[in-house]
Design a protein around this motif. Structure first.
Motif, mmCIF file in Angstrom:
data_model
loop_
_atom_site.group_PDB
_atom_site.id
_atom_site.type_symbol
_atom_site.label_atom_id
_atom_site.label_comp_id
_atom_site.label_asym_id
_atom_site.label_seq_id
_atom_site.Cartn_x
_atom_site.Cartn_y
_atom_site.Cartn_z
ATOM 1 N N HIS A 193 -19.220 -6.246 -11.317
ATOM 2 C CA HIS A 193 -19.645 -5.408 -12.435
ATOM 3 C C HIS A 193 -21.087 -4.956 -12.241
ATOM 4 O O HIS A 193 -21.846 -5.533 -11.458
ATOM 5 C CB HIS A 193 -19.479 -6.140 -13.771
ATOM 6 C CG HIS A 193 -19.789 -7.606 -13.724
ATOM 7 N ND1 HIS A 193 -21.065 -8.100 -13.706
ATOM 8 C CD2 HIS A 193 -18.970 -8.678 -13.686
ATOM 9 C CE1 HIS A 193 -21.032 -9.419 -13.664
ATOM 10 N NE2 HIS A 193 -19.770 -9.805 -13.645
ATOM 11 N N HIS A 197 -24.570 -10.939 -15.641
ATOM 12 C CA HIS A 197 -23.943 -11.736 -16.713
ATOM 13 C C HIS A 197 -24.883 -12.804 -17.262
ATOM 14 O O HIS A 197 -24.601 -13.429 -18.287
ATOM 15 C CB HIS A 197 -22.668 -12.396 -16.204
ATOM 16 C CG HIS A 197 -22.815 -13.055 -14.858
ATOM 17 N ND1 HIS A 197 -23.753 -14.028 -14.582
ATOM 18 C CD2 HIS A 197 -22.137 -12.857 -13.693
ATOM 19 C CE1 HIS A 197 -23.642 -14.420 -13.321
ATOM 20 N NE2 HIS A 197 -22.675 -13.714 -12.757
ATOM 21 N N PRO A 215 -18.791 -16.702 -14.842
ATOM 22 C CA PRO A 215 -19.785 -16.039 -13.989
ATOM 23 C C PRO A 215 -19.808 -16.569 -12.554
ATOM 24 O O PRO A 215 -19.660 -17.765 -12.311
ATOM 25 C CB PRO A 215 -21.109 -16.362 -14.697
ATOM 26 C CG PRO A 215 -20.852 -17.670 -15.383
ATOM 27 C CD PRO A 215 -19.419 -17.607 -15.822
ATOM 28 N N ASN A 219 -23.535 -10.595 -9.448
ATOM 29 C CA ASN A 219 -22.894 -9.672 -10.393
ATOM 30 C C ASN A 219 -21.378 -9.645 -10.260
ATOM 31 O O ASN A 219 -20.740 -8.595 -10.319
ATOM 32 C CB ASN A 219 -23.440 -8.247 -10.229
ATOM 33 C CG ASN A 219 -24.766 -8.068 -10.942
ATOM 34 O OD1 ASN A 219 -25.416 -9.040 -11.312
ATOM 35 N ND2 ASN A 219 -25.173 -6.838 -11.133
ATOM 36 N N SER A 221 -17.663 -11.883 -11.492
ATOM 37 C CA SER A 221 -17.088 -12.846 -12.421
ATOM 38 C C SER A 221 -15.668 -13.185 -11.986
ATOM 39 O O SER A 221 -14.976 -12.362 -11.388
ATOM 40 C CB SER A 221 -17.069 -12.292 -13.849
ATOM 41 O OG SER A 221 -18.376 -12.177 -14.386
ATOM 42 N N LEU A 255 -20.805 -5.192 -19.431
ATOM 43 C CA LEU A 255 -21.322 -5.414 -18.084
ATOM 44 C C LEU A 255 -21.130 -4.199 -17.182
ATOM 45 O O LEU A 255 -21.260 -4.283 -15.967
ATOM 46 C CB LEU A 255 -20.648 -6.638 -17.452
ATOM 47 C CG LEU A 255 -20.896 -7.972 -18.167
ATOM 48 C CD1 LEU A 255 -20.222 -9.116 -17.427
ATOM 49 C CD2 LEU A 255 -22.388 -8.248 -18.323
#
Length: 404
Positions: A193, A197, A215, A219, A221, A255
């Motif tokens: 994303h 986060h 997370p 960047n 998840s 996000l």
């Protein structure tokens, strides 16, 4: 003859072998794994490791290898809504630290953890045989004979089955299970994303089941997305554009844009509890003993608790000159772990039934309950300690960061 044979070379199986061999180097310990040797290197998934399990990995001497790639969970947010709701109110938040300042959990890429565990096995001289499953099991007074899929046989004083929720060895040992299917599947995927986060994990309780955002570094998840099995299979079979569109409806836009990285898979969800964890010269650990709903993120960590309890039981018996495969010794392990496992299985079952339900009175009741917990700091601290595995009075020494 082996002293202990572990069947199943995943996290739990490798950890069981390491825990015993490290504490009792004179014992002859080996691992048999059905998967080909390098298949684990293609695993794009990640796992949540609680603080107590991280302490055990420190005792193994491998946490320093894992930690640079581990993403601390610094905060947890719980929401309850429908997919179509324009706003998802936050009903419960947890800070991500436990009493000693540690994060209550880390997200760790599976390849990183397996590589570290296998490295520890190499250093300890634990033999790992690949591409072999168990086909026959015979129990004798002093040992067990395990016939493998290549026709060879191994003799061991203690056999530990870590071969998953559909354990072949559990069936061969004649151990029955309590099992039911939730009619749900868990979609597992990794997404990239635009925005950071900040270490925040989220769990959205949606009508079809929980949708967890966990997370990762850089960047990214990890998703554990529960859907009705028919819908989950349809989503996984769809192309990435359709999948990402459905994902955005649940994930939201906070996000930025999302992109699926690697494979997306769906796993059927159910509850499986072994009626017994042990038999003469035989013990179950990990998913072979218990398969629970991922709503609490505790499945793998229950397996690590099994490892710590089993290793402590076996090593202490060996130091006293006792037979490590004796049913009297193994029943101590079962007594230690059975109630905790049953309690967690019931808890996850109740939570899933409560939160995978869109009836208005039930939604109101559970949202009020979440709101009350959010306003009671001591209760929140208790829950976070339980989730981290640091407050249990009967914790094995490895989970407290102590050697056996």
């Amino acid at each position: 003859m082996l002293d202990m044979l572990v069947v199943g070379g995943g996290y739990v199986g490798l950890s069981a072998a390491i825990a015993v061999k490290q504490a009792a180097p004179h014992l002859n310990v080996a691992v048999v794994e059905a998967a080909p040797e390098h298949v684990w290197k293609n695993d794009t998934r990640a796992s949540a490791i609680i603080a107590a399990a991280a302490k055990m990995l420190e005792v193994f001497g491998i946490w320093n290898e894992i930690e640079p790639e581990a993403q601390p969970i610094t905060k947890m947010i719980v929401t309850d809504s429908k997919t179509s709701d324009p706003v998802r109110p936050v009903f419960l938040t947890f800070d991500g630290e436990v009493a000693d300042g540690r994060p209550f959990a880390h997200m760790i890429p599976n390849v990183v953890m397996v590589a570290a565990l296998r490295g520890a096995c190499d250093r300890l001289g634990i033999d790992i045989r690949h591409g072999l499953g168990a086909t026959e099991l015979k129990t004798h007074d002093t040992h067990v004979t395990v016939t493998l899929s290549d026709g060879s046989a191994l003799e061991t004083r203690l056999l530990v089955a870590c071969d998953g929720v559909r354990s072949k060895l559990r069936d061969l040992a004649g151990i029955r299970t309590v099992t039911w299917d939730y009619g749900q599947s868990g979609i597992v995927a990794t997404v990239e994303h635009e925005r950071p986060h900040d270490g925040c994990a989220e769990e959205h309780f949606l009508p079809a089941g929980p949708f967890a955002i966990l997370p990762l570094k850089n960047n990214r998840s990890s998703l554990v997305w529960t859907e009705r099995t028919q819908d989950a299979n349809r989503l996984v079979a769809a192309d990435d554009l359709i999948f990402e569109e459905e994902l955005e409806r649940r994930f939201g836009h906070k996000l930025g844009s999302l992109k699926v990285i690697g494979d997306k898979r769906a796993f059927p969800l159910g509850l499986t509890l072994a009626r017994s964890f042990v038999a003469p010269r035989f013990a179950l650990a990990g998913d072979a003993a218990h398969g629970i709903h991922p709503i609490s993120g505790q499945g793998l960590n229950l397996g690590f608790k099994d490892v710590a309890a089993l290793a402590e039981t076996v090593v202490e018996a060996d130091r006293l000159g006792l037979d490590i495969g004796s049913i009297n010794i193994l029943e101590r392990y079962q007594t230690w772990r059975r109630f905790d496992t049953f309690r967690m299985g019931v808890t996850t079952d109740v939570l899933n039934r409560l939160f995978s339900n869109d009836a208005t009175p039930i939604r109101i009741a559970r949202d009020v309950g979440l709101g009350i917990v959010d306003r009671l700091p001591r209760l929140k601290s208790f829950f976070i300690g339980q989730a981290a595995g640091t407050t249990a009075k009967d914790n094995p020494r490895l989970l407290a960061g102590q050697t056996i």
